[in-house]
Write a protein that holds these residues in place. Structure first.
Motif, PDB file in Angstrom:
ATOM      1  N   GLN A 166      20.826  64.987  37.973  1.00  0.00           N
ATOM      2  CA  GLN A 166      22.176  65.100  38.513  1.00  0.00           C
ATOM      3  C   GLN A 166      23.107  65.790  37.522  1.00  0.00           C
ATOM      4  OE1 GLN A 166      21.691  60.508  39.579  1.00  0.00           O
ATOM      5  NE2 GLN A 166      23.774  61.190  39.912  1.00  0.00           N
ATOM      6  N   GLY A 172      22.667  58.135  40.895  1.00  0.00           N
ATOM      7  CA  GLY A 172      23.009  57.595  39.575  1.00  0.00           C
ATOM      8  C   GLY A 172      21.805  57.495  38.664  1.00  0.00           C
ATOM      9  N   PHE A 200      23.998  53.424  39.009  1.00  0.00           N
ATOM     10  CA  PHE A 200      23.611  53.483  40.423  1.00  0.00           C
ATOM     11  C   PHE A 200      24.916  53.553  41.203  1.00  0.00           C
ATOM     12  CE2 PHE A 200      20.465  51.511  43.721  1.00  0.00           C
ATOM     13  CZ  PHE A 200      21.067  52.211  44.757  1.00  0.00           C
ATOM     14  N   ARG A 201      24.989  54.523  42.081  1.00  0.00           N
ATOM     15  CA  ARG A 201      26.131  54.717  42.998  1.00  0.00           C
ATOM     16  C   ARG A 201      27.114  53.528  43.000  1.00  0.00           C
ATOM     17  NH1 ARG A 201      24.646  56.734  49.078  1.00  0.00           N
ATOM     18  NH2 ARG A 201      26.553  57.847  49.526  1.00  0.00           N
ATOM     19  N   GLN A 233      28.234  62.910  39.441  1.00  0.00           N
ATOM     20  CA  GLN A 233      28.405  61.477  39.170  1.00  0.00           C
ATOM     21  C   GLN A 233      29.826  61.082  39.535  1.00  0.00           C
ATOM     22  OE1 GLN A 233      28.661  60.386  35.029  1.00  0.00           O
ATOM     23  NE2 GLN A 233      29.121  62.460  34.361  1.00  0.00           N
ATOM     24  N   GLY A 234      29.977  59.819  39.872  1.00  0.00           N
ATOM     25  CA  GLY A 234      31.313  59.299  40.148  1.00  0.00           C
ATOM     26  C   GLY A 234      32.055  60.062  41.233  1.00  0.00           C
ATOM     27  N   GLU A 258      30.713  57.637  46.562  1.00  0.00           N
ATOM     28  CA  GLU A 258      30.468  56.332  45.959  1.00  0.00           C
ATOM     29  C   GLU A 258      31.246  55.179  46.597  1.00  0.00           C
ATOM     30  OE1 GLU A 258      30.876  56.747  41.616  1.00  0.00           O
ATOM     31  OE2 GLU A 258      28.724  56.440  41.591  1.00  0.00           O
TER      32      GLU A 258
END
Ligand code: SMO
Length: 775
Positions: A229, A261, A372-373, A529-530, A733
């Protein structure tokens, strides 16, 4: 708030459910994943992993494996630099040397002509290990006389209060709001004090494509094709582990088959690199599903303790909290970073005037945990909301009323002091309530069936990390974006970023292409991410496109003999107000000979949020960016005889800031709720008393199937952010975060007894029903 209005007022490119451009090649099997990627002469790499949770390596002899015909390289800790001086935040070596700290820890790796030879080579490596007592859960790791997972770890420099620099505590973070005297008085004068402890297990990301990395070593540089990712994190971490400058590592990302994630960190990449260097051949290392379950970084098991002082008229006066998160044996950094988010997440929905929050991350002799998400949101919000149900019950107040009295409203501060001028929680709750029967009597249940419901509000963040993008006008008038933003299946890169640029430049989406992530080919990007891709990478692309747009208008003005202010860009043409036009292809060719090709760059990082710190101290993560507002509602039916749960109705309101692609948003919400249902009701990675992961396949690790996921009634709310492109916020997310909270609260409502541990299995439901009868 002021942000630029849409440049195509007709909304041709954004706000439209453009088809997923990666969809056809994925469903027809043409997409090339790292799994499929293979250079000529690629060897099979396999990893020898520890069978004990804690031990001392007495002997490791790879020679017998090296002698096997077809074995091209065997690598151990002797082939990589030692980790001295490595920060505690990222402390996992490529291979164990003298100490072993978890079952599954890499001891050695082999590269061979085929898998059968590689397996024989693994079996030939001679290992002698002295097994030592291990700590495999939070309780035993925190016992006063617990063995230390990292025996000399106190030498690490950690910004932590002195009394906590001991034992197996990796990291600690805290928030204090209000003075000690005010805090104690609130508890002394409270009408009620309610206390709860919640527990959650590990959850595996279960991407369809496991971790897989292919590396080659040419001209002193490593080239890695990998399923990640975050290519720049892989580059940095691999370079650090191999002790080479990051520029000596190139990371290329083919199609990625899911991340959630779990694919932020270098796991197999450094191993593939060492094998490639030693064998002088390309090497591919692929996790089996068993390795994926047993060794990759899950969402951590954790416990959350909450103690709240409340007044009889339903106001939260003060709250204590302690979060304990299991780091596993080494720190990827995610669990540690997220410990900071935990203390904020606990106080991001309701006004908590006085708070004492602590979040601790604990080393254990278990596989390292990771992101993780939604990171720790799903368990922090699970705890907060089921605790809120308990608070309302205790003072005899309707839980909806209790929430309305305490929920953060516009201008209120979260527990960390960050002011939310745009809090839309009441609007999100109203959206959900307008679509459900919350105020009406529940439909009568059939005999033996119990019905319950719950409604949970949520504020959640968007990662505000940095991004760069470049937009080029090609010679044929089409548009090319170069960026290292990584498409992990959400559509945010392959389709969303193209929509954003198309909107700005005034072309149709199919005239815009985007490069694949390659650290040799695009600017920095903070990774998928995020929920940051649209927000951060998208905004960088929007800025780059704006620069290109202005150059096109200036060039067109010269060609059309008018002022640039009178040029509009429509469908690949620069159009002079009320008259003649010139195509982008002609503009491009004209510019090639004059001042060179047209391109523009854009970069982004989120601004610091606004604070009203008052007496807040101690937060390690200081603020959240791109905050969005949500509400989830669930109605469930429990079978009192079997404990099984049916989700009858699931309703979501999600603030996305600005909907760039509504169909993709619906897909993300559905996917997140599905993963949330798994976390709430089924999923649990169990570890036995000797540190072995029990659930290493889908036979015992149950993920939800299409049969378990009800229709999701979603209303998309648009409450624009100040920073994201066209006001967009993170989407992917937040919708996993409140699912376990709302489902557990609905089940507890149905059976008339609180459940405080996930997953809410039929067994736990029957246990709770029994306790309810006895009470
Ligand atoms: S857990 Mo997400 O990949 O920030």
């Amino acid at each position: 708030p002021s942000f630029e209005p849409a440049i195509n007022p007709s909304g041709r490119a954004i706000g439209v459910s453009s088809d997923r451009s990666d969809g056809v090649e994925k469903v027809t099997g043409q997409a090339v994943y790292t799994m499929d990627f293979e250079e000529a002469g690629t060897l099979v790499g396999l990893v020898l992993r520890s069978e004990v949770a804690r031990g001392r390596v007495l002997r490791l002899n790879a020679e017998p494996a090296e002698k096997i015909r077809g074995v091209r390289a065997v690598a151990t800790h002797l082939d990589v630099p030692s980790l001295s001086g490595m920060s505690v935040v990222k402390d996992q070596p490529t291979f164990a040397s003298d100490m072993i700290r978890y079952v599954g820890e890499p001891l050695a790796a082999v590269a061979a002509d085929n898998e059968a030879i590689a397996r024989r080579a693994l079996a030939a490596i001679e290992v002698e290990i002295e097994e030592l007592p291990a700590v495999v859960n939070l309780e035993s790791a925190m016992a006063p006389d617990a063995p230390l997972v990292h025996e000399n770890w106190q030498s690490y420099e950690i910004a932590m209060e002195a009394e906590d620099r001991s034992g197996n505590v990796v990291w600690q973070n805290g928030i204090k709001r209000g003075t000690d005297a005010e805090f104690e008085r609130a508890f002394a004068e409270a009408d009620a004090i309610v206390e709860d402890r919640f527990r959650v297990p590990r959850q595996n990301q279960t991407p369809i494509e496991p971790h897989v990395s292919a590396a080659s070593y040419r001209n002193g540089r490593y080239v890695i094709h990998t399923s990640t990712q975050f290519p720049y994190m892989i580059r940095q971490r691999t370079a650090e582990l191999l002790n080479v400058p990051p520029s000596q590592v190139r990371v290329v990302v083919p199609t990625v088959g899911g991340g959630f994630g779990g694919k932020l960190d270098a796991i197999l990449e450094p191993i593939a690199c060492v094998l490639a260097r030693k064998s002088r051949r390309p090497v591919k290392v692929t996790n089996t599903r068993e390795e994926e379950f047993a060794t990759t970084g899950c969402r951590e098991n954790a416990s959350v303790w909450l103690r709240t002082a409340v007044s009889a008229d339903g106001r939260i006066l003060a709250q204590s909290a302690e979060v304990l998160s299991d780091n596993g044996a080494y720190s990827s950094g995610e669990t540690v970073v997220c410990a900071g988010i935990a203390t904020i997440a606990l106080g991001s929905t309701y006004r908590i005037p006085l708070a004492r929050y602590t979040s601790k991350v604990i080393y254990t002799n278990t596989p390292p945990t990771a992101a993780f998400r939604g990171v720790n949101g799903p368990y922090c919000i699970f705890a907060v909301e089921n605790h809120v149900e308990h608070l309302a019950r205790t003072i005899g107040m309707d839980r909806r009323e209790f929430r309305m009295r305490n929920v953060i409203q516009k201008g209120d501060a979260m527990v960390n002091g960050q002011v939310l001028d745009d809090a839309y929680l009441l609007e999100a709750m109203a959206s959900v309530e307008s679509r459900v029967t919350w105020h009406q009597h529940a439909v009568p249940s059939a005999p033996g069936k119990l019905r319950g419901k719950a409604l949970v509000p949520l504020s959640w963040l968007t990662n505000g990390g940095p991004a760069e993008a470049t937009v080029h006008l090609a010679d044929d008038g089409s548009i090319m974006i170069t960026s290292a933003a990584t498409e992990i299946g959400t559509g945010a890169v392959a389709t969303g970023m193209r929509q954003i640029v198309a909107e700005v430049v005034g072309v149709s989406v199919d005239r815009v292409r985007i490069s694949a992530p390659d650290t040799d080919g695009g600017g920095f990007d903070n990774g998928a991410q995020g929920s940051r891709t649209t927000f951060g990478s998208g905004e960088a692309a929007r800025r780059a496109a704006t620069a290109v747009r202005e150059q096109i208008r200036r060039s067109a003005a010269a060609l059309l003999d008018c002022d640039a202010g009178r040029i509009e860009l429509i469908d690949g043409h620069a159009v002079r107000e009320g008259g003649s036009s010139v195509s982008f292809a002609d503009i491009s060719r004209d510019q090639f000979g004059k001042s060179g090709p047209i391109s523009g760059t854009g970069s982004f990082v989120a601004a610091a949020p606004k604070f009203d710190v008052g007496t807040v101290t101690g937060a390690a993560v200081t603020g959240l960016s791109g905050v969005s507002y949500h509400a989830h509602y669930a109605e469930v039916e429990v079978d009192a005889a079997t404990g099984s749960i049916d989700i009858l109705r699931y309703v979501v309101a999600q603030d996305v800031g600005r909907a760039i692609n509504p169909a993709m948003i619906r897909g993300q919400v559905r996917g997140a709720v599905a993963q949330g249902i798994g976390y709430a009701l089924y999923e649990e990675v169990r570890i036995d008393s000797r540190g072995h992961v029990i659930d290493t396949g889908f036979e015992s690790y149950r993920v939800p199937t299409v049969l378990d996921i009800p229709p999701i009634d979603l209303e998309i709310l648009e409450n624009p952010s100040f920073e994201g492109p066209f006001g967009a916020k993170g989407v992917a997310e937040p919708p996993i975060v409140p699912v376990a909270a709302v489902l557990c609260a609905a089940v507890s409502d149905a059976i008339g007894h609180a459940i405080t541990e996930l997953p809410v299995t039929p067994f736990r439901v029957l246990e709770a029903l029994q306790s309810a009868e006895q009470a």
